[in-house]
Write an enzyme that holds these catalytic residues in place. Structure first.
Site, short mmCIF file in Angstrom:
data_model
loop_
_atom_site.label_atom_id
_atom_site.label_comp_id
_atom_site.label_asym_id
_atom_site.label_seq_id
_atom_site.Cartn_x
_atom_site.Cartn_y
_atom_site.Cartn_z
N ARG A 90 -6.62 9.39 -18.17
CA ARG A 90 -7.57 9.16 -19.26
C ARG A 90 -7.03 9.79 -20.54
O ARG A 90 -7.12 9.24 -21.63
CB ARG A 90 -8.96 9.73 -18.92
CG ARG A 90 -9.89 9.66 -20.11
CD ARG A 90 -11.38 9.83 -19.80
NE ARG A 90 -11.70 10.67 -18.69
CZ ARG A 90 -11.61 12.01 -18.67
NH1 ARG A 90 -11.19 12.66 -19.74
NH2 ARG A 90 -11.91 12.70 -17.59
N LYS B 249 -6.79 -10.36 -28.83
CA LYS B 249 -6.55 -11.61 -29.57
C LYS B 249 -5.05 -11.80 -29.84
O LYS B 249 -4.28 -11.94 -28.92
CB LYS B 249 -7.39 -11.58 -30.85
CG LYS B 249 -8.85 -11.17 -30.62
CD LYS B 249 -9.60 -12.20 -29.80
CE LYS B 249 -10.90 -11.76 -29.16
NZ LYS B 249 -11.68 -10.70 -29.69
N ASP C 243 -10.82 -3.95 -39.92
CA ASP C 243 -10.60 -4.71 -38.69
C ASP C 243 -9.57 -5.79 -39.01
O ASP C 243 -9.86 -6.74 -39.74
CB ASP C 243 -11.95 -5.31 -38.23
CG ASP C 243 -11.84 -6.07 -36.92
OD1 ASP C 243 -10.74 -6.56 -36.60
OD2 ASP C 243 -12.87 -6.21 -36.23
N TYR D 156 -17.72 -10.02 -36.72
CA TYR D 156 -17.89 -10.40 -35.32
C TYR D 156 -19.28 -9.96 -34.84
O TYR D 156 -19.70 -8.81 -35.08
CB TYR D 156 -16.78 -9.74 -34.48
CG TYR D 156 -17.00 -9.93 -33.00
CD1 TYR D 156 -17.18 -11.20 -32.46
CD2 TYR D 156 -17.05 -8.84 -32.14
CE1 TYR D 156 -17.40 -11.38 -31.11
CE2 TYR D 156 -17.28 -9.01 -30.77
CZ TYR D 156 -17.45 -10.28 -30.27
OH TYR D 156 -17.69 -10.45 -28.93
O1 P1T Z 1 -13.76 -8.42 -27.54
P1 P1T Z 1 -13.20 -7.07 -27.96
O2 P1T Z 1 -11.79 -6.88 -27.58
O3 P1T Z 1 -14.09 -5.93 -27.57
O4 P1T Z 1 -13.14 -7.08 -29.58
C1 P1T Z 1 -14.28 -7.20 -30.38
C2 P1T Z 1 -13.92 -7.84 -31.70
C3 P1T Z 1 -13.75 -7.04 -32.81
N1 P1T Z 1 -13.40 -7.55 -34.01
C4 P1T Z 1 -13.20 -8.87 -34.16
C5 P1T Z 1 -12.83 -9.41 -35.51
C6 P1T Z 1 -13.34 -9.75 -33.09
O5 P1T Z 1 -13.12 -11.05 -33.30
C7 P1T Z 1 -13.71 -9.22 -31.82
C8 P1T Z 1 -13.91 -10.10 -30.65
N2 P1T Z 1 -14.16 -11.44 -30.97
C9 P1T Z 1 -14.41 -12.47 -30.11
C10 P1T Z 1 -14.49 -12.32 -28.78
C11 P1T Z 1 -14.58 -13.79 -30.74
O6 P1T Z 1 -14.51 -14.83 -30.06
O7 P1T Z 1 -14.77 -13.82 -31.97
#
Ligand code: P1T
Length: 384
Positions: A51, A200, A175, A103
């Site tokens: 961790r 992503k 972000d 998001y």
């Molecule tokens: O899904 P995660 O890895 O927890 O990330 C969240 C997140 C944060 N910031 C942005 C700009 C994002 O697009 C996302 C996750 N977005 C999707 C799952 C989507 O389809 O837009």
């Protein structure tokens, strides 16, 4: 050659990486272990418990720091876990000013989790950076920027927001999920923290859920590291390995995402049955000049509204798509289509959502790296 001197493509492959100490493995092994032998309490080789740190995760964290031009990287179990750590830097009573188009899961974390603990969030349009100052008061501690925004593709002037943050002694977090460091490096423009859903483009193959933070400042890195270890939402070794492997082709994938994105955006803009296309590469995009200034290209994310359509017509189109898969997420090699109002942004109340343009007929595309002709043919048969 000093690593800092390497250009981006070389850093994507080599940044922060050394052949593994044990056998010289060129790719860091997947250290699938929770713990590490000690010869006497406290005597170990830099790792005690996974961790706190794991060699595969450390390799990824070093790569993240390198590609974002930062000094410290931290890898989390998801993008939201990374955001969670940033907000935990704050105290009850503090305020955050955030982009209003973001998001849906980030919005849900802010409103439904952190507001309960006495942190307030103001969601505002930041397309005109001059107006942001009106929302800052003595309680404001952090500005949260998503650019380009999900899903409306607004572009925020990171340098202008950074000047404002510095003037008021606030932290600025960006972000960078949609742009990736191939297109923009927010730390170079004055941001304090850069965040990713590495799920992503960084991972790039739709096979992991991972989050990342990168900072330059040691004291800030120490605070975030404390929170990462104390809360425990860390990236596992297998996911660290896959994300690191993804990053090694980030530059070639992004180049093709951008090329295909342009072809698809121009096709949609010329389509008689399409009302509006949101993509920062268009000269008439309201923030095109900022995008040109702070981004190297315009990316592969596009949103559009079919002409005269409502919810049912948008659904019909996304159901008809074949090569584009109807799915949440984005940034993988394969093209995806989404319906933000019912999928990724359903956790934002309709009224709020529509204020920033996320209407029921909006469709979002993550343009992959297939042959552009095949993508256009698929859109053609679906839109008609
Ligand atoms: O899904 P995660 O890895 O927890 O990330 C969240 C997140 C944060 N910031 C942005 C700009 C994002 O697009 C996302 C996750 N977005 C999707 C799952 C989507 O389809 O837009």
């Amino acid at each position: 050659m000093s690593e800092k001197k390497l250009k981006f493509n070389s850093r994507a492959i080599h940044g922060g990486q050394r052949p593994d100490k044990a056998y010289g493995a060129v790719m860091p092994p997947i250290y699938q272990t929770s713990t590490y032998a000690q010869t006497t309490p406290g005597a170990h080789q830099g790792f005690e418990y996974s961790r706190s740190a794991n060699p595969t995760r450390t390799a990824l964290e070093n790569s993240l720091a390198s590609i974002e031009n930062g000094n410290y990287g931290l890898a989390f179990a998801s993008g939201l876990a990374a955001i969670d750590a940033v907000i935990k830097l704050l105290e009850p009573g503090d305020e955050v000013v955030s982009t209003n188009d973001l998001y849906g899961g980030s919005y849900r974390l802010f409103r439904q989790v952190f507001e309960k603990f006495g942190i307030s969030f103001r969601f505002i349009g930041m397309q005109n950076a001059d107006t942001i100052g009106d929302h800052i008061n003595e309680k404001t501690k952090l500005i949260w920027v998503e650019t380009p925004t999900n899903p409306m593709m607004n572009v925020i002037d990171i340098r202008a927001v950074s000047d404002l943050a510095k003037k008021h002694n606030l932290l600025l977090a960006v972000d960078n999920t949609f742009a990736t460091p191939y297109l923009q490096t927010p730390l170079d423009m004055g941001a304090d923290i850069v965040m990713h859903s590495a799920t992503k483009y960084l991972g790039g193959h739709s096979d992991v859920v991972v989050g990342a933070l990168v900072v330059k400042d040691k004291a800030l890195a120490d605070q975030l590291y404390f929170l990462q270890n104390a809360s425990g939402a860390v990236c596992g070794p297998m996911d660290s390995f896959l994300t690191l492997r993804g990053i090694k082709t980030l530059h070639v994938r992004m180049q093709r995402h951008c090329e295909n994105g342009r072809v698809v955006a121009e096709y949609l803009a010329g389509h008689p049955k399409v009302e509006k296309v949101y993509w920062p590469g268009f000269k008439d995009h309201p923030n095109h000049d900022i995008a040109k200034n702070q981004m190297r290209d315009f990316g592969g994310m596009i949103s559009f509204v079919p002409k005269g359509s409502g919810y049912a017509d948008a659904i019909k189109i996304v159901e008809k798509l074949r090569l584009f898969t109807l799915a949440e997420s984005l940034g993988g090699v394969e093209s995806l289509a989404g319906h933000p109002a019912s999928m990724t942004h359903a956790s934002i109340p309709k009224e709020e959502r529509e204020k920033s343009g996320v209407v029921d007929s909006l469709i979002r595309l993550s343009v992959g790296i297939e042959d552009a002709d095949d993508l256009i043919a698929d859109l053609e048969q679906a839109i008609g």
